[in-house]
Design an enzyme around this catalytic site. Structure first.
Site, PDB file in Angstrom:
ATOM      1  N   SER A  25     -20.893 -46.968  14.388  1.00  0.00           N
ATOM      2  CA  SER A  25     -20.146 -46.261  15.439  1.00  0.00           C
ATOM      3  C   SER A  25     -19.498 -44.988  14.933  1.00  0.00           C
ATOM      4  O   SER A  25     -18.776 -45.009  13.936  1.00  0.00           O
ATOM      5  CB  SER A  25     -19.011 -47.143  15.973  1.00  0.00           C
ATOM      6  OG  SER A  25     -19.491 -48.373  16.370  1.00  0.00           O
ATOM      7  N   HIS A  56     -23.289 -45.048  20.702  1.00  0.00           N
ATOM      8  CA  HIS A  56     -24.403 -45.511  19.887  1.00  0.00           C
ATOM      9  C   HIS A  56     -25.677 -44.913  20.457  1.00  0.00           C
ATOM     10  O   HIS A  56     -26.063 -45.252  21.571  1.00  0.00           O
ATOM     11  CB  HIS A  56     -24.510 -47.038  19.908  1.00  0.00           C
ATOM     12  CG  HIS A  56     -23.342 -47.737  19.259  1.00  0.00           C
ATOM     13  ND1 HIS A  56     -23.401 -48.277  18.005  1.00  0.00           N
ATOM     14  CD2 HIS A  56     -22.084 -47.955  19.690  1.00  0.00           C
ATOM     15  CE1 HIS A  56     -22.223 -48.810  17.692  1.00  0.00           C
ATOM     16  NE2 HIS A  56     -21.412 -48.629  18.699  1.00  0.00           N
ATOM     17  N   HIS A  78     -26.384 -55.059  18.779  1.00  0.00           N
ATOM     18  CA  HIS A  78     -25.287 -55.963  18.462  1.00  0.00           C
ATOM     19  C   HIS A  78     -25.457 -57.285  19.203  1.00  0.00           C
ATOM     20  O   HIS A  78     -25.952 -57.312  20.335  1.00  0.00           O
ATOM     21  CB  HIS A  78     -23.950 -55.334  18.884  1.00  0.00           C
ATOM     22  CG  HIS A  78     -23.648 -54.032  18.203  1.00  0.00           C
ATOM     23  ND1 HIS A  78     -24.034 -52.820  18.726  1.00  0.00           N
ATOM     24  CD2 HIS A  78     -22.998 -53.756  17.041  1.00  0.00           C
ATOM     25  CE1 HIS A  78     -23.633 -51.851  17.905  1.00  0.00           C
ATOM     26  NE2 HIS A  78     -23.007 -52.389  16.885  1.00  0.00           N
ATOM     27  N   TYR A  80     -23.072 -58.883  20.488  1.00  0.00           N
ATOM     28  CA  TYR A  80     -22.177 -58.892  21.663  1.00  0.00           C
ATOM     29  C   TYR A  80     -22.797 -58.215  22.869  1.00  0.00           C
ATOM     30  O   TYR A  80     -22.302 -58.349  23.989  1.00  0.00           O
ATOM     31  CB  TYR A  80     -20.804 -58.280  21.328  1.00  0.00           C
ATOM     32  CG  TYR A  80     -20.823 -56.822  20.920  1.00  0.00           C
ATOM     33  CD1 TYR A  80     -21.109 -55.816  21.824  1.00  0.00           C
ATOM     34  CD2 TYR A  80     -20.547 -56.460  19.609  1.00  0.00           C
ATOM     35  CE1 TYR A  80     -21.127 -54.482  21.450  1.00  0.00           C
ATOM     36  CE2 TYR A  80     -20.549 -55.139  19.216  1.00  0.00           C
ATOM     37  CZ  TYR A  80     -20.844 -54.148  20.134  1.00  0.00           C
ATOM     38  OH  TYR A  80     -20.872 -52.839  19.761  1.00  0.00           O
ATOM     39  N   GLU A  81     -23.908 -57.483  22.674  1.00  0.00           N
ATOM     40  CA  GLU A  81     -24.618 -56.919  23.829  1.00  0.00           C
ATOM     41  C   GLU A  81     -25.484 -57.984  24.509  1.00  0.00           C
ATOM     42  O   GLU A  81     -26.140 -57.703  25.510  1.00  0.00           O
ATOM     43  CB  GLU A  81     -25.512 -55.760  23.372  1.00  0.00           C
ATOM     44  CG  GLU A  81     -24.732 -54.536  22.888  1.00  0.00           C
ATOM     45  CD  GLU A  81     -25.663 -53.473  22.308  1.00  0.00           C
ATOM     46  OE1 GLU A  81     -26.162 -52.645  23.094  1.00  0.00           O
ATOM     47  OE2 GLU A  81     -25.883 -53.485  21.079  1.00  0.00           O
ATOM     48  N   ALA A 108     -18.449 -49.475  11.343  1.00  0.00           N
ATOM     49  CA  ALA A 108     -17.019 -49.283  11.568  1.00  0.00           C
ATOM     50  C   ALA A 108     -16.373 -50.659  11.484  1.00  0.00           C
ATOM     51  O   ALA A 108     -16.945 -51.642  11.961  1.00  0.00           O
ATOM     52  CB  ALA A 108     -16.777 -48.677  12.944  1.00  0.00           C
ATOM     53  N   MET A 205     -18.382 -56.261  13.757  1.00  0.00           N
ATOM     54  CA  MET A 205     -19.272 -57.000  14.667  1.00  0.00           C
ATOM     55  C   MET A 205     -20.743 -56.693  14.409  1.00  0.00           C
ATOM     56  O   MET A 205     -21.565 -56.797  15.327  1.00  0.00           O
ATOM     57  CB  MET A 205     -18.911 -56.657  16.119  1.00  0.00           C
ATOM     58  CG  MET A 205     -17.434 -56.818  16.463  1.00  0.00           C
ATOM     59  SD  MET A 205     -17.086 -56.216  18.132  1.00  0.00           S
ATOM     60  CE  MET A 205     -15.283 -56.163  18.107  1.00  0.00           C
ATOM     61  N   SER A 206     -21.075 -56.288  13.198  1.00  0.00           N
ATOM     62  CA  SER A 206     -22.475 -55.940  12.921  1.00  0.00           C
ATOM     63  C   SER A 206     -22.825 -56.307  11.487  1.00  0.00           C
ATOM     64  O   SER A 206     -22.177 -57.160  10.878  1.00  0.00           O
ATOM     65  CB  SER A 206     -22.688 -54.434  13.148  1.00  0.00           C
ATOM     66  OG  SER A 206     -22.005 -53.670  12.161  1.00  0.00           O
ATOM     67  N   ASN A 229      -9.468 -48.519  11.773  1.00  0.00           N
ATOM     68  CA  ASN A 229      -8.149 -48.915  12.306  1.00  0.00           C
ATOM     69  C   ASN A 229      -7.621 -50.051  11.465  1.00  0.00           C
ATOM     70  O   ASN A 229      -8.384 -50.767  10.825  1.00  0.00           O
ATOM     71  CB  ASN A 229      -8.304 -49.390  13.760  1.00  0.00           C
ATOM     72  CG  ASN A 229      -9.342 -50.496  13.891  1.00  0.00           C
ATOM     73  OD1 ASN A 229     -10.553 -50.229  13.939  1.00  0.00           O
ATOM     74  ND2 ASN A 229      -8.886 -51.722  13.913  1.00  0.00           N
ATOM     75  N   HIS A 241     -11.484 -48.444  21.428  1.00  0.00           N
ATOM     76  CA  HIS A 241     -12.816 -48.011  20.985  1.00  0.00           C
ATOM     77  C   HIS A 241     -12.870 -46.502  20.738  1.00  0.00           C
ATOM     78  O   HIS A 241     -13.520 -46.046  19.809  1.00  0.00           O
ATOM     79  CB  HIS A 241     -13.865 -48.432  22.013  1.00  0.00           C
ATOM     80  CG  HIS A 241     -15.276 -48.051  21.645  1.00  0.00           C
ATOM     81  ND1 HIS A 241     -15.911 -48.527  20.513  1.00  0.00           N
ATOM     82  CD2 HIS A 241     -16.175 -47.231  22.248  1.00  0.00           C
ATOM     83  CE1 HIS A 241     -17.135 -48.011  20.446  1.00  0.00           C
ATOM     84  NE2 HIS A 241     -17.323 -47.221  21.484  1.00  0.00           N
TER      85      HIS A 241
END
Ligand code: HPA
Length: 267
Positions: A25, A56, A78, A80-81, A108, A205-206, A229, A241
């Site tokens: 990201s 993305h 991902h 989560y998609e 990220a 998350m990746s 962050n 985000h």
């Protein structure tokens, strides 16, 4: 041979990259460093869905950086998609089928180690897979082990090279453990305290599905997180985000310089 690898090979017209770089990201600017690039949108690659996340992109680009032929993946799949782990690992399997032996992953991540400020670059020393998914579930794929060793998922030699490049270029580089979670929610403060006790320094998350598939295929892997962050409960502001993307872009120059030096130093 996979249909995806066949489509990519046809588009490359005789170029034979030995390295693939996957951009996370806000880190897409690295693809602009490619010289003489050939670009291939995902819609031209069988089995590559269109990415759904803002920020993305969705293309492979092949060109040269530091005199080396490199394949750059902008936009990943991902979990989560709604993608299966097998889909997240598809590009890696296609890269292996193309003869690529080295995989450089970027992402990220939220910083759990208390000293990590936004913009910190962290080499992955190891990971904890908390996604409850694994791309190797199911029939064993050609060329892959049933029970791959994961005692050194991130290649010690590549990590040493990355540290040497960072030192030579004056780029601060931390090293730590990445916890991979399913998402798409950011974590709660209690979850971050749990992850800290589990030994995680960063959370994202990746990356984990790609590393697992790459190791099963014998690729050597290096992964670098941009800490975008402080993880939930450790900073003052709610997670956002847009902020993740902006911090990724801010750090992209340093990350790009580090990646370029690593590419130049590969054997
Ligand atoms: N948590 C999970 N994934 C992330 C974060 C985070 O705080 N920041 C960027 N990706």
């Amino acid at each position: 041979m996979s249909a995806a690898a066949d489509a990519i090979r046809a588009a490359l017209g005789g170029r034979a990259p030995g390295v693939a770089v996957v951009l996370g990201s806000g880190l897409g600017a690295f693809a602009e460093r490619l010289e003489d690039a050939v670009r291939l949108p995902y819609r031209a690659i069988p089995g590559f869905p269109e990415p759904t996340v803002a920020g993305h992109g969705g293309e492979l680009a092949c060109g040269t950086i530091a005199g080396r032929a490199v394949l750059v993946q902008s936009g990943r799949f991902h979990l989560y998609e709604g993608h299966d782990a097998e889909v997240a690992a598809r590009p890696v399997r296609a890269f292996a089928a193309l003869g690529i032996r080295t995989l450089l992953l970027t992402n990220a991540a939220g910083g759990i180690r208390r000293t990590f400020e936004p913009g910190t670059l962290m080499l992955l020393a190891d990971h904890v897979n908390l996604m409850a998914r694994n791309p190797l579930v199911g029939a064993v794929q050609p060329g892959e082990a049933r029970f791959p060793d994961m005692s050194a998922p991130y290649d010690p030699g590549l990590r040493a090279l990355a540290r040497a490049v960072a030192r030579a270029r004056g780029i601060a580089l931390e090293e730590g453990v990445y916890a991979g979670l399913l998402g798409p929610t950011y974590e709660t403060p209690a979850e971050i305290r749990m992850l800290e006790r589990l030994g995680a320094d960063a959370v994202g998350m990746s990356t984990v599905p790609e590393t697992i598939a790459a190791r099963a295929l014998g690729l050597r892997v290096l992964a670098i997180s941009t800490i975008t962050n402080k993880a939930a409960g450790l900073g003052l502001a709610p997670l956002d985000h847009e902020e993740v993307m902006a911090t990724g872009r801010e750090a992209a120059g340093r990350l790009g310089s580090l990646l370029e030096g690593i590419l130049a130093g590969l054997d």
